[in-house]
Design a protein around this motif. Structure first.
Motif, PDB file in Angstrom:
ATOM      1  N   GLY A  79       0.820  -1.199   0.000  1.00  0.00           N
ATOM      2  CA  GLY A  79       0.000   0.000   0.000  1.00  0.00           C
ATOM      3  C   GLY A  79       0.856   1.252   0.000  1.00  0.00           C
ATOM      4  O   GLY A  79       2.033   1.235  -0.375  1.00  0.00           O
ATOM      5  N   LYS A  80       0.275   2.356   0.425  1.00  0.00           N
ATOM      6  CA  LYS A  80       0.989   3.637   0.441  1.00  0.00           C
ATOM      7  C   LYS A  80       2.056   3.628   1.538  1.00  0.00           C
ATOM      8  O   LYS A  80       1.798   3.198   2.666  1.00  0.00           O
ATOM      9  CB  LYS A  80       0.012   4.780   0.687  1.00  0.00           C
ATOM     10  CG  LYS A  80      -1.031   4.961  -0.409  1.00  0.00           C
ATOM     11  CD  LYS A  80      -1.929   6.137  -0.099  1.00  0.00           C
ATOM     12  CE  LYS A  80      -2.962   6.342  -1.205  1.00  0.00           C
ATOM     13  NZ  LYS A  80      -3.872   7.493  -0.900  1.00  0.00           N
ATOM     14  N   TRP A  81       3.225   4.126   1.196  1.00  0.00           N
ATOM     15  CA  TRP A  81       4.308   4.156   2.187  1.00  0.00           C
ATOM     16  C   TRP A  81       3.969   5.084   3.344  1.00  0.00           C
ATOM     17  O   TRP A  81       4.397   4.846   4.477  1.00  0.00           O
ATOM     18  CB  TRP A  81       5.624   4.585   1.529  1.00  0.00           C
ATOM     19  CG  TRP A  81       5.661   6.033   1.102  1.00  0.00           C
ATOM     20  CD1 TRP A  81       5.320   6.537  -0.115  1.00  0.00           C
ATOM     21  CD2 TRP A  81       6.058   7.146   1.910  1.00  0.00           C
ATOM     22  NE1 TRP A  81       5.475   7.901  -0.138  1.00  0.00           N
ATOM     23  CE2 TRP A  81       5.930   8.310   1.114  1.00  0.00           C
ATOM     24  CE3 TRP A  81       6.501   7.295   3.215  1.00  0.00           C
ATOM     25  CZ2 TRP A  81       6.234   9.581   1.567  1.00  0.00           C
ATOM     26  CZ3 TRP A  81       6.801   8.563   3.682  1.00  0.00           C
ATOM     27  CH2 TRP A  81       6.677   9.691   2.863  1.00  0.00           C
ATOM     28  N   LYS A  82       3.194   6.141   3.078  1.00  0.00           N
ATOM     29  CA  LYS A  82       2.819   7.061   4.151  1.00  0.00           C
ATOM     30  C   LYS A  82       1.971   6.374   5.214  1.00  0.00           C
ATOM     31  O   LYS A  82       2.039   6.712   6.393  1.00  0.00           O
ATOM     32  CB  LYS A  82       2.064   8.264   3.573  1.00  0.00           C
ATOM     33  CG  LYS A  82       2.965   9.340   2.996  1.00  0.00           C
ATOM     34  CD  LYS A  82       2.170  10.594   2.692  1.00  0.00           C
ATOM     35  CE  LYS A  82       3.103  11.718   2.267  1.00  0.00           C
ATOM     36  NZ  LYS A  82       2.346  12.979   2.012  1.00  0.00           N
ATOM     37  N   THR A  83       1.145   5.421   4.783  1.00  0.00           N
ATOM     38  CA  THR A  83       0.320   4.690   5.745  1.00  0.00           C
ATOM     39  C   THR A  83       1.191   3.864   6.688  1.00  0.00           C
ATOM     40  O   THR A  83       0.991   3.862   7.910  1.00  0.00           O
ATOM     41  CB  THR A  83      -0.677   3.791   5.006  1.00  0.00           C
ATOM     42  OG1 THR A  83      -1.478   4.585   4.126  1.00  0.00           O
ATOM     43  CG2 THR A  83      -1.584   3.067   5.987  1.00  0.00           C
TER      44      THR A  83
END
Length: 292
Positions: free
Chosen positions: A56-60
Motif C-alpha cells: 500500500g501507500k508508504w505514508k500509511t
C-alpha cells in the motif's frame, strides 16, 4: 505471503492485541498488510518511500509505525505477547541476562529538533520522548546504545535506549525495572526474575544492593580493581561477591538475543531521527522474536 511477512500462526497470536479502531470514526487500513510493510522496512533498512507497492501507500506504513511508537502501542503489544507466552510457560525466569550493544547512527538520523513530535495534527509528548534523542558521540561517531534484559529463551523482556557514550552499570536498574509481564488471571505483573546474570560492567555496589533488596540472586563477576581494593582494606573491605561459574556460562544468552535483534538492518543501524520511533523499531523486532 512474501518472504519475511507474518505467517498465519504469527498473525493469529498478534491479531487479538492490535487496536480495533482508528478513533474519530476512521477505519484502519488492513493491519496485517501495513505491519508486513513495517517489517519489510525493518528487515531491509530501505527508506520508507522505497517500500514495494504491495504494502500500500508508504505514508500509511510510516504514519502507523510513528503513531504506535509515540502512544506506546508497540510497548503494550509486546507486554500482551509476553503475557501469552508466560501463560503457556514459554518464559524462562530461571535466568535473566542483562547486556547492551551500540548501534551506529546513519547520517539521516542526526539533526532532530528538540521539541515534542506532532502527531495527528496536534502536539503531544511521545511515551518515550528523550531530550537528547538517545544520540551520543563515541569513537565510532554518532551512536545509540540499546540496553536489554533477556530471558533464558533469548527473547527480550525489556529494552532501554541511551546515548552511545554512556556506561552499562548505571542502566542495569532501569532495565530491570522495565520488566512487567502481565498476568492474564489478574494480579500484579511479574517483575522479579529468579536469577540475574551480567558481565563485569554491571558489577557495582549499587547494583548488588538493589538485587539483594529485591531478593534476586545474581552472578556478575567481581572486577579486578574492586577485588584489589577489597583486599587492601582487609576486614573492612567486606566479603567477596558470590560467583557461580556454571550460571555465568549462560551470559551468552543476552548476546544471542542482541544478534537476533540486529538481524534487522533498521536495528543494527539507526535510521530514525527521533528516539521514540527507534524505540518502536526495536520493540517491534522484539515482538517478532516472541511471535516465533
Amino acid at each position: 505471503m512474501g518472504r519475511g511477512d507474518l505467517s498465519d500462526r504469527e498473525w493469529a497470536r498478534l491479531e487479538p492485541h492490535v487496536p480495533r479502531n482508528a478513533g474519530r470514526g476512521g477505519r484502519w487500513v488492513c493491519h496485517r498488510k501495513v505491519i508486513n510493510g513495517i517489517l519489510f522496512r525493518q528487515r531491509t533498512g530501505v527508506p520508507w518511500r522505497d517500500l514495494p507497492t504491495r504494502f500500500g501507500k508508504w505514508k500509511t506504513c510510516h504514519g502507523r509505525h510513528r503513531r504506535w511508537s509515540a502512544d506506546g502501542t508497540w510497548e503494550r503489544i509486546l507486554r500482551a505477547v509476553q503475557a501469552d507466552a508466560d501463560r503457556e510457560g514459554r518464559i524462562d525466569w530461571s535466568m535473566v541476562s542483562v547486556d547492551s550493544t551500540s548501534c551506529r547512527a546513519h547520517q539521516h538520523a542526526a539533526g532532530a529538533q528538540r521539541r515534542p513530535a506532532r502527531i495527528t495534527g496536534r502536539r503531544m509528548r511521545p511515551a518515550h520522548h528523550r531530550p537528547d534523542e538517545a544520540m551520543g558521540r563515541s569513537r565510532g561517531g554518532l551512536t545509540t546504545k540499546i540496553h536489554l534484559a533477556s530471558d533464558g529463551g533469548c527473547r527480550p523482556l525489556a529494552v532501554l535506549l541511551t546515548p552511545g557514550q554512556g556506561g552499562d552499570a548505571p542502566q542495569m536498574i532501569p532495565v530491570l525495572d522495565r520488566i512487567r509481564v502481565p498476568r492474564p488471571a489478574g494480579g500484579r505483573p511479574r517483575t522479579r526474575p529468579d536469577h540475574v546474570c551480567g558481565d563485569k560492567a554491571y558489577s557495582s555496589r549499587r547494583n548488588r544492593r538493589y538485587l539483594r533488596r529485591r531478593q534476586i540472586r545474581h552472578t556478575p563477576p567481581e572486577r579486578r580493581d574492586r577485588r584489589a581494593n577489597r583486599l587492601r582494606r582487609g576486614s573492612r573491605g567486606g566479603r567477596p561477591a558470590g560467583f557461580e561459574r556454571a550460571r555465568y556460562s549462560r551470559r551468552n544468552e543476552a548476546e544471542r538475543t542482541i544478534n537476533a535483534l540486529k538481524g534487522s538492518r533498521a536495528v543494527a543501524t539507526r535510521y530514525d531521527k527521533r528516539a521514540f520511533v527507534f524505540h518502536g523499531t526495536v520493540t517491534l523486532a522484539a515482538i517478532r522474536l516472541w511471535l516465533r
